[in-house]
Design an enzyme around this catalytic site. Structure first.
Site: not given
Ligand code: FE
Ligand code: ZN
Length: 259
Positions: A57, A59, A61-62, A116, A139, A177
């Site tokens: 996805h 975001h 941090d990905h 999410h 996530d 995570h």
């Molecule tokens: Fe994340």
């Molecule tokens: Zn995420």
């Protein structure tokens, strides 16, 4: 084939997947590179050439590592959900639910799992002979928990988790995570009589105090201990006074948000 966890950012895992049997020059696949540095270090160490980036996805941090990886490996394919078009940098492949990929000699099935975010996908490496399935779920599902509803509705997330719950117990779950210990603390507040949950909590607490990762997860253990896969268990429905599965799930998610 081997899958390695690469630590990134504060609590993200990036997964590096390659086939050491082929020696130097083998193809490498990476999942959710939030940072390019650990990926480049891993590729150097194992002697693999990056051929595919799987994104669950959009975001930051990905996806933040994609740009530097594409500069270093201009032919790499960048896979992501069709609904994430324009939200994933350098995306080359726009995937739909049920799409099939072949990577490193394994078949993968794409699962569209909104909740999410609205474009979230998971990659399910289907079992082969004695080898279990591998699930890269970003996530959506975490150890003892699930992702927050940043874009989707509780009904969407419940459907997504229901699909994951239908996969075989021996599936190894590679979530993005390390949230397991905190999630299990919450789980005990709503499912405290669950013996499997209590013993898992004790084991995870020890593992984390030694600095060990809890990933990959066993999907069978998640089914037995993760409240976000247990919305149909009477004890959990009672704990949040949920009338049905959706209300139970929704209330569990709401409580966890405030925990
Ligand atoms: Fe994340
Ligand atoms: Zn995420």
């Amino acid at each position: 084939m081997r899958i390695e966890r690469l630590n990134a950012l504060s609590d993200n895992y990036i997964f590096g997947w390659w086939d050491p049997g082929h020696g130097g020059g083998t193809g490498g696949v990476v999942v959710d590179p939030g940072d390019a540095r650990p990926v480049l270090a891993w590729l150097d160490r194992v002697g693999a050439i990056l051929t595919a980036i799987l994104i669950t996805h959009h975001h930051w941090d990905h996806v933040t590592g994609i740009d530097a990886l594409v500069r270093r490996f201009p032919n790499v394919r960048v896979y992501g959900g069709a609904a994430d078009r324009d939200r994933i940098p350098h995306q080359t492949d726009f995937l739909q639910d049920g799409d099939r990929l072949q990577l490193l000699g394994r078949d993968l099935e794409v699962l569209f799992l909104p909740g999410h975010t609205l474009g979230h996908v998971a990659y399910y490496v289907v079992p082969l002979g004695d080898l279990p399935g591998e699930l890269f779920c970003g996530d959506v599902l975490f150890g003892g928990g699930c992702g927050r509803l940043k874009e989707g509705t509780p009904a969407q997330m419940l459907d997504s988790l229901r699909r994951l719950r239908s996969l075989p117990d021996d599936t190894r779950v590679w979530c993005a995570h390390e949230y397991t210990l905190g999630n299990l603390k919450f789980a005990l507040t709503v499912d405290g009589e669950n013996e499997s949950l209590r013993s898992r909590y004790g084991q995870v607490e020890k593992a984390r105090s030694r600095g060990e990762a809890t990933i990959p997860l066993s999907l069978g253990l998640e089914k037995a201990t993760n409240p976000f896969l247990r919305w149909d268990v009477p004890a959990l429905q009672r704990a949040v006074a949920g009338r049905d599965e959706l209300q139970t799930f929704s209330r569990l998610r709401g409580r966890k948000d405030l925990f």
